[in-house]
Design a protein around this motif. Sequence first.
Motif, mmCIF file in Angstrom:
data_model
loop_
_atom_site.group_PDB
_atom_site.id
_atom_site.type_symbol
_atom_site.label_atom_id
_atom_site.label_comp_id
_atom_site.label_asym_id
_atom_site.label_seq_id
_atom_site.Cartn_x
_atom_site.Cartn_y
_atom_site.Cartn_z
ATOM 1 N N ALA A 82 122.317 21.967 58.077
ATOM 2 C CA ALA A 82 123.495 21.147 57.767
ATOM 3 C C ALA A 82 124.608 21.989 57.166
ATOM 4 O O ALA A 82 125.785 21.872 57.551
ATOM 5 C CB ALA A 82 123.105 20.015 56.814
ATOM 6 N N TRP A 96 116.349 21.606 57.793
ATOM 7 C CA TRP A 96 117.480 20.708 57.960
ATOM 8 C C TRP A 96 118.603 20.998 56.966
ATOM 9 O O TRP A 96 119.780 20.950 57.319
ATOM 10 C CB TRP A 96 117.024 19.250 57.811
ATOM 11 C CG TRP A 96 116.295 18.744 59.014
ATOM 12 C CD1 TRP A 96 114.948 18.594 59.163
ATOM 13 C CD2 TRP A 96 116.882 18.338 60.258
ATOM 14 N NE1 TRP A 96 114.643 18.119 60.430
ATOM 15 C CE2 TRP A 96 115.825 17.950 61.118
ATOM 16 C CE3 TRP A 96 118.199 18.259 60.732
ATOM 17 C CZ2 TRP A 96 116.037 17.491 62.405
ATOM 18 C CZ3 TRP A 96 118.405 17.793 62.023
ATOM 19 C CH2 TRP A 96 117.338 17.423 62.850
ATOM 20 N N GLN A 97 118.252 21.287 55.709
ATOM 21 C CA GLN A 97 119.294 21.526 54.705
ATOM 22 C C GLN A 97 120.127 22.756 55.062
ATOM 23 O O GLN A 97 121.376 22.730 55.012
ATOM 24 C CB GLN A 97 118.664 21.716 53.313
ATOM 25 C CG GLN A 97 117.979 20.479 52.768
ATOM 26 C CD GLN A 97 116.540 20.355 53.259
ATOM 27 O OE1 GLN A 97 116.129 21.063 54.188
ATOM 28 N NE2 GLN A 97 115.776 19.450 52.656
ATOM 29 N N GLU A 98 119.444 23.833 55.443
ATOM 30 C CA GLU A 98 120.171 25.040 55.835
ATOM 31 C C GLU A 98 120.979 24.795 57.107
ATOM 32 O O GLU A 98 122.098 25.306 57.245
ATOM 33 C CB GLU A 98 119.185 26.188 56.049
ATOM 34 C CG GLU A 98 118.471 26.645 54.784
ATOM 35 C CD GLU A 98 117.516 27.788 55.055
ATOM 36 O OE1 GLU A 98 117.493 28.272 56.216
ATOM 37 O OE2 GLU A 98 116.804 28.206 54.123
#
Length: 517
Positions: free
Chosen positions: A170, A166-168
């Motif tokens: 976003a 999810w972080q990548e």
Amino acid sequence: MIIAIVLLNTLANKLRIAYPILLVVAGLTVGFLPGLPMVRIDPDLIFFIFLPPLLFEASWSISFKEMKKWWRIIGSFAFLVVFFTASSVAVVAYYFIPGFTLALGFLLGGIVSPPDAVSTGAITRFVKIPKNTAAILEGESLLNDASSLIIFRFALIAAVTGQFVWQEAALSFLWMVTGGVGVGLLLAWVFVQLHRRLPLDAQSNIALTIIEPYFMYWLAEQLHCSGVLAVVSGGLFLSSKRLLFLNSTSRIQSFSVWGSFVFILNGVVFLLIGLELPEIVEGMRDNGIPLYTAIGSGILITVVLIGARIISSYAALLATIIFRPSVTPPARSVRRRWLMPLLLGWTGMRGVVSLAAALAIPIALDNGTAFPQRSLILFITFIVILLTLVVQGLTLPYLIKRTGLFEGAPEAESEELTRRKMKQGLKKQIYEFLKNKYDNELNGHAGMEKFLKQWEERTKATDDSWMNEKTKVIFVELLEIQRQYLTELNKDPKIDEDMIRQQLYQIDLEEERLKVI
């Protein structure tokens, strides 16, 4: 293929139905004719060939002023509704279609979630809808391609790699949006300078406009940002500056060239899926997927798409009434206000973008194994396009007429009144300009008095013998004065930009006529 497209479009006009309906049915029929060569398209090229010019032409045609006016509704349909639709498709596919993972479900959702502008425009051409509704549909169709293809890209990565961070995602999403818009605006500014500084004739100007969307899309994709947003943002910027870097000849000729070019591209891509269909069906059989199961899956996904869009339309209306009642689209009765979301929900015909996205799925993974469920995804996409075009496309005009949503609307009268005021303003601008700048030449000069009378009364002269080099110079000045007046008038949010563009086109025609006198 082009001959078939022309003939089918002629038949569609005669039958008063949208040409994409006949094209997709013809593609289905042609695909199973014996003896035709097998058509295979490189998935890596399908986006690059078809999407840039289609998006670029749409961004030139749309009214950016109307997009700003209805940005809340357009934004919610282009992003929130697309994500809700893709999520609904993903969940239903995961639970009800055998062999589908959640990643493949989102991949399918990203493919089939964006409604098609060409299909909707072709269908609504035979019925009158208000300007605000048309602006919402056009603005949504221009932006939802970007949002759906972003979902498609992330889902494709998840399906290939088997993981999703999810972080990548976003950070990647943020770069895709900002980078895509930035690349588009930067390249658009560069192209404006090229048009203005190079001694280009009309043919060279038009050729350059055809190159521009491909270059925007290619550079953005090389930088791993959204090529779709690059083309859309760059197209909107160039459209707003068209009077600065294109002369009247280039504007008139490009209108015809781009109209024919986009018409051929749309027709070809609809027929291509029909030619690919036998191979798709053969691929499903090789994977042991029965045809009736695939058809049932396609019908299921179609019902989900229609239901999700109608639910979203009513949710958007409720949210607007509760939180922003001042921007709620006007309606002349409670019944018609609550029927409007049904109409918006029923305009979700799918088309070119969904076809291009489905065909862009790679045939094999990096390790050489076949891409899972590719044939089934392609077949479901075709069923969705076929059903939404035929069922919704054929019933939408009847639905509008049967419900009487737009009967007796004051818009036509208001538009005619605005058009009269605009022409009166143009006459006043011309008369005052002539009086202030050429007062001495007007007095006692029969040709100049006739010249003034023509523009004051907007009548055509019986011959052009009075038009000499001096009056031609003044004539060109008058045309430029009118363009400046219309540009200022377009800043009024109450004035329809399409009306302004129509008048500007008439002025361009006047300038072209002047060149042959």
